[in-house]
Design a protein around this motif. Structure first.
Motif, PDB file in Angstrom:
ATOM      1  N   ALA A  36     -12.587  11.748  -3.737  1.00  0.00           N
ATOM      2  CA  ALA A  36     -11.881  12.577  -2.627  1.00  0.00           C
ATOM      3  C   ALA A  36     -11.213  13.816  -3.371  1.00  0.00           C
ATOM      4  O   ALA A  36     -11.716  14.671  -3.591  1.00  0.00           O
ATOM      5  CB  ALA A  36     -11.081  11.339  -2.125  1.00  0.00           C
ATOM      6  N   ASP A  78      -9.585   6.192  -0.242  1.00  0.00           N
ATOM      7  CA  ASP A  78     -10.281   7.136   0.632  1.00  0.00           C
ATOM      8  C   ASP A  78     -11.673   6.831   1.027  1.00  0.00           C
ATOM      9  O   ASP A  78     -12.537   6.365   0.324  1.00  0.00           O
ATOM     10  CB  ASP A  78     -10.157   8.601  -0.061  1.00  0.00           C
ATOM     11  N   ARG A 103     -12.248   9.824   8.704  1.00  0.00           N
ATOM     12  CA  ARG A 103     -11.804   9.477   7.418  1.00  0.00           C
ATOM     13  C   ARG A 103     -10.696   8.798   7.484  1.00  0.00           C
ATOM     14  O   ARG A 103      -9.221   9.470   7.583  1.00  0.00           O
ATOM     15  CB  ARG A 103     -11.527  11.195   6.865  1.00  0.00           C
ATOM     16  N   ARG A 139      -7.384   6.788   5.241  1.00  0.00           N
ATOM     17  CA  ARG A 139      -6.782   6.866   3.897  1.00  0.00           C
ATOM     18  C   ARG A 139      -5.693   5.995   3.916  1.00  0.00           C
ATOM     19  O   ARG A 139      -4.873   6.077   4.707  1.00  0.00           O
ATOM     20  CB  ARG A 139      -6.271   8.434   3.619  1.00  0.00           C
TER      21      ARG A 139
END
Length: 965
Positions: free
Chosen positions: A188, A366, A382, A384
């Motif tokens: 990431a 991530d 995405r 996280r």
């Protein structure tokens, strides 16, 4: 709030409905265009579908940054044509039917034009660097580093590359934000993991370019949110199985290191596991060999880390992610001597000794999912998650003077019990002895999702993007301090201040953005977007005054409680609403692209603040305006000009706008200023590069100008009796800077000789307020003007078994201070030396580098020093296929490397000396695992790690006047 949510749901529903109804009866032809030689994507290649009858164009488009293209057309038979300057055109017959309306032609590899091939000179040596449009391509085999070296040692040798002591990477002045492998993200947003863990012997090429955002990539419309990345390609054959490295080492001075890395690359799928531990001030991969820094490693740091990274790809689905655990224990001791410019007539001088023990633990996860259910729809998600914990202890002894003490910090420390015997008492302002402990933890979870739909007309897109973030953190601070005010009466002279401070904080925010792009003519697009963002944060600060006999080890609670300091305890709740409307125009031609846009941002902020007797609600409504402009012209495949402008406004913090006073630290009191204005920054950038592939000669230049209107500075009122300051933020104008670089790479006879030059110029105009108790006029400003010029030169000869380099650098700094002429300085830092790497028979190699680093022009004679730095490595490969290596590395053999750094600004200058271990020896055992039989996995010929003379940043920064430790 309910109306907002209902409106968002309605808009999402309408968007999904539009997606469902837009498929129509048209088909699509997709594919990827690559360079046949190095397999790199060919950007902005022209892709056309021609009529079979008369070869007239039916539809056309250009490839994006990844070389991808997509054409929407009715079912039928066509002739696919792909062309680009410098390549032979590619033709292929394709057919679409109503039953099979989607066709992926896969990878289209363009061969170099026959005329260019006829003129090409075939040589055995790989060129160091080539340029393809705005992408610089470095050949790993042209930069030889010692056996076992990590990516960092290779990057340090790339023309135009800089790696500072904190691991920050810049290429031609641009900071690298991400590392990728074969186009896929690697751990990431932490490039340091790749820099310290990836062994050089797996890398074929290193590409540096500006990577577009997910939105720009899928729509083809540039949104200005690009980031500079390094994209690594592994050697041919290494994407067919398991490979890895294991490295263990031990050395003198109780140094140790160990690391393990295991990879499985199969086609488009990647999986990596890493783990390491060391105490050589390295963040992951200690087997670098031969490198050195001047004043770069501060303190002694031990690190333990581990994690995994994966990436998979199929026709419709791409997934990737990483999990990383990191533990760092830093033991830092420093001695500092500084001068703070109080006014045009006076200065405050300070000597300090600091000891810090900082322990941090972090866990980061991530992930990335990209799904293409059809050729017209893209969904990217995405998520996280991060968790962090810190435990930081510090001890400080500081001494403040009204005149230069003219003694070192060590001399002052030794006389601390009877300081007036060394320095006249009328020149001593205060002495402080302070211990503190800060503990904290932080939990964060968030993510973003984007869905894009290409509509029937090529270039027409509709996009929804949403994000959410939640953070829960807490902090505890324990401190005990004794301050002796020498200029006060005997009754007021000693102040004991023991405190416990607790600060829990809660933050969350979300945003929703809709984007629509419309083609208005061939190659011309308009893009409209609306973004809504909501932020909310709550913080409660409780400050307690503890008894005079309280100690930090007793903690807080039970019998150890204090008195609530209502004057310095506070609570704040901040709410923020932002509406952003963007309109941009993009015009694309075969050689040219232009992107211009405007952003309008009405904002509303609300702050509920309680402190002592103050209970207030502040509301601020502002309107921000941001223009952008980006122009690119491609003279050829390897020559490009780019011009960019961006303006942006930034608002002062809400607490800075409140008429309050924070006296938590009696010697550093801060006041708010309700009259603060927003600052506006203008940034202009121009970039040009050209490369002659036949002669392997390239030139790159980069120019940047930036100025800040209504910059927020600090005006300080100095109390000469206590040595304390009262600081209030105020707007100031006059801050601007210029930056320019010129780099060239030239291959000489038979391409075995190369010369690299890198020239840099920087001018900073720094303005700040300086005031004492009597002078607070707006004209009481300090202006520092700095001109920095530097030149780096490297000449290299290499053949199959030997590499030899001569290196040199010169950095000159011209500094002028408007307060005191004695602080004006003209300093020089220069370095020259040589490095070599020899591959001997019996699979043995020797690498060594030596350099003379010098400083001149400092008023303090101790800063004008010479350092002869010598590093060496001897390595021996053995076992079948040279799968193992034993090496012995010697760092700073002559024990000359210093650990002094200098920092200067318009407000102050300081010299700091850190504890560090530079001179030591380590023995490494390295084993390479190769379970696919690829030839690229064997040991590569090395070269010295970091050659001398590679940057203007050697030694402490230049600056004002003498200050001794």
């Amino acid at each position: 709030m309910k109306k907002v949510l209902l409106g968002l749901l309605l808009m999402v529903g309408v968007t999904i409905s539009a997606f469902a109804q837009s498929s129509g009866s048209r088909g699509t032809v997709t594919g990827t265009v690559l360079d046949e030689g190095d397999k790199s994507p060919v950007i902005q290649a022209t892709v056309q579908l021609l009529s079979v009858k008369d070869s007239s164009m039916v539809v056309g488009n250009v490839t994006n940054l990844d070389g991808h293209f997509s054409l929407s057309v009715r079912p039928g038979k066509y002739l696919l044509k792909v062309s680009y300057i410098g390549y032979t055109p590619f033709f292929k017959q394709v057919a679409l039917t109503r039953n099979n309306p989607r066709l992926n032609v896969g990878k289209v590899e363009l061969a170099s034009d026959a005329i260019m091939l006829a003129e090409a000179v075939v040589v055995a040596e790989a060129p160091e660097v080539t340029a393809v449009a705005d992408t610089l391509v470095y050949n790993s085999s042209a930069y030889r580093v010692p056996e076992g070296s990590a990516l960092e040692e290779l990057v340090k040798k790339l023309p135009g590359a800089e790696v500072d002591e904190n691991g920050k990477i810049t290429i031609n002045g641009k900071e690298i934000k991400k590392i990728m492998i074969d186009g896929k993200e690697f751990f990431a947003d932490d490039p340091n993991i790749a820099m310290k863990n990836l062994p050089v012997n797996i890398i074929d090429k290193v590409r540096a370019y500006d990577k577009q955002s997910d939105l720009a990539r899928v729509t083809g419309i540039d949104d200005g949110e690009e980031e500079t990345v390094l994209d690594l390609s592994v050697k041919p054959g290494m994407n067919k199985g398991w490979f890895g490295n294991a490295d263990v080492a031990a050395g003198t001075e109780d140094r140790y290191s160990g690391k393990l890395m295991l990879n499985r690359f199969v086609g488009e799928n990647q999986f990596t596991v890493i783990g390491s531990m060391n105490n050589v001030n390295d963040n992951g991969y200690p087997g670098g060999g031969g490198g050195f820094r001047w004043g770069g490693q501060n303190g002694l740091t031990s690190i333990k880390m581990g994690g995994f990274n994966f990436s998979t790809q199929s026709e419709k689905l791409e997934t990737g992610g990483s999990v990383n655990y990191n533990y760092k224990d830093a033991d830092i001791i420093s001695k500092q001597a500084s001068e703070t410019f109080v006014s045009s007539a006076t200065s405050s001088f300070k000597n300090a000794w600091n000891a810090n023990r900082n322990k941090t633990t972090s866990l980061t996860a991530d992930f990335r999912i990209e799904w293409k259910p059809d050729t017209m729809t893209t969904l990217i998600f995405r998520p996280r998650l991060t968790y962090g914990k810190n435990d930081n202890w510090s001890a400080t002894n500081s001494f403040t003077f009204s005149q230069d003490p003219e003694h070192t910090t060590d001399e002052i420390l030794n006389a601390a019990d009877n300081l007036s015997s060394l320095i006249p008492e009328e020149n001593i302002v205060n002495t402080i002895a302070r211990n503190s402990l800060q503990k904290g933890d932080n939990f964060n979870v968030g993510g973003s999702a984007m869905i894009n739909r290409r509509l029937r007309k090529p270039g027409r897109n509709i996009t929804f993007r949403g994000s959410y973030n939640y953070t829960n953190s807490s902090s505890e601070q324990f401190s005990v301090s004794e301050t002796d005010y020498y200029q006060k009466t005997e009754e007021e002279r000693l102040e004991i201040l023991n405190r416990y401070i607790s600060t829990p904080t809660l933050n969350y925010n979300y945003s929703a953005r809709f984007t629509y792009s419309e083609p208005i003519f061939k190659g011309g697009f308009l893009q409209f977007s609306y973004n809504f963002q909501y932020k909310r944060s709550k913080s409660d600060n409780s400050t307690f005054t503890m008894p005079d006999d309280w100690e930090i080890a007793q903690g807080y609670g039970g019998d150890n409680v204090g008195v609530l300091d209502e004057k310095n305890s506070k609570s704040a709740q901040y709410t923020y609403y932002n509406h952003q409307a963007d309109v941009s125009f993009r015009w694309i031609r075969e050689k040219m692209s232009l992107n211009a846009g405007l952003s309008f941002q009405p904002q509303k902020s609300k702050l509920s603040y309680k402190k002592d007797q103050l209970d207030t609600v502040a509301i601020r409504n502002v309107f921000n305006f941001t223009p952008t402009f980006d122009f690119r012209y491609k003279f050829s495949k390897t020559s490009q000009l780019r011009i960019n402008y961006r303006g942006r406004s930034s608002q002062p913090s809400m607490t800075d706008l409140l008429p309050i006073e924070d006296t938590t630290d009696p010697l550093n009191i801060r006041r708010g200023n309700p009259g603060l204005k927003p600052a506006f920054t203008n940034s202009f950038m121009a970039f040009y590069n050209t490369f002659d592939t036949e002669k392997q000669r390239g030139i790159m230049t980069h120019f940047r100008f930036e100025n800040v209107l209504n910059s927020i500075s600090n005006r300080s009122t100095y109390d000469p009796q206590t040595g304390g300051t009262v600081t209030m933020p105020e707007n100031i104008n006059g801050n601007w800077n210029l930056f320019g670089i010129l780099g060239s790479n030239t291959a000489l006879r038979n391409k075995k000789y190369t010369i690299n030059t890198f020239t840099m110029a920087r001018y900073n105009n720094i303005v700040s307020y300086m005031s004492d108790a009597q002078a607070e006029s707006a004209s009481d400003k300090n202006k520092t003007r700095q001109l920095s010029l530097s030149e780096r030169l490297r000449g290299t000869y290499r053949n199959d078994w030997w590499e030899f380099s001569l290196n040199g650098s010169l950095a000159y700094t011209h500094s002028r201070n408007s307060f005191k002429e004695e602080n004006n300085m003209d300093t020089y830092q220069f370095s020259y030396g040589a490095s070599t790497n020899v591959r001997l028979p019996w699979n043995m190699s020797i690498a060594t580098d030596i350099s003379q680093n010098s400083r001149r022009g400092y008023a303090d004679a101790s800063m004008n020093r010479d350092e002869l730095i010598w590093n060496a490595q001897l390595s021996q490969d053995f076992l079948k296929g040279n799968a193992a290596t034993v090496s012995i590395q010697f760092y700073d053999i002559l024990r000359n490397q210093s650990n002094i750094s200098r920092v200067i600004s318009a407000a102050m200058r300081s010299d700091t000396e850190y504890n560090a271990i530079y001179s030591y020896c380590m023995v490494h055992f390295i084993y390479r695992l190769n379970l696919f039989g690829g030839k690229g996995a064997g040991p590569r010929m090395g070269g010295p790690g970091r050659g001398p003379g590679f940057g203007p940043g050697f030694g402490p920064g230049s600056g004002h006047g003498p200050r001794r430790f």
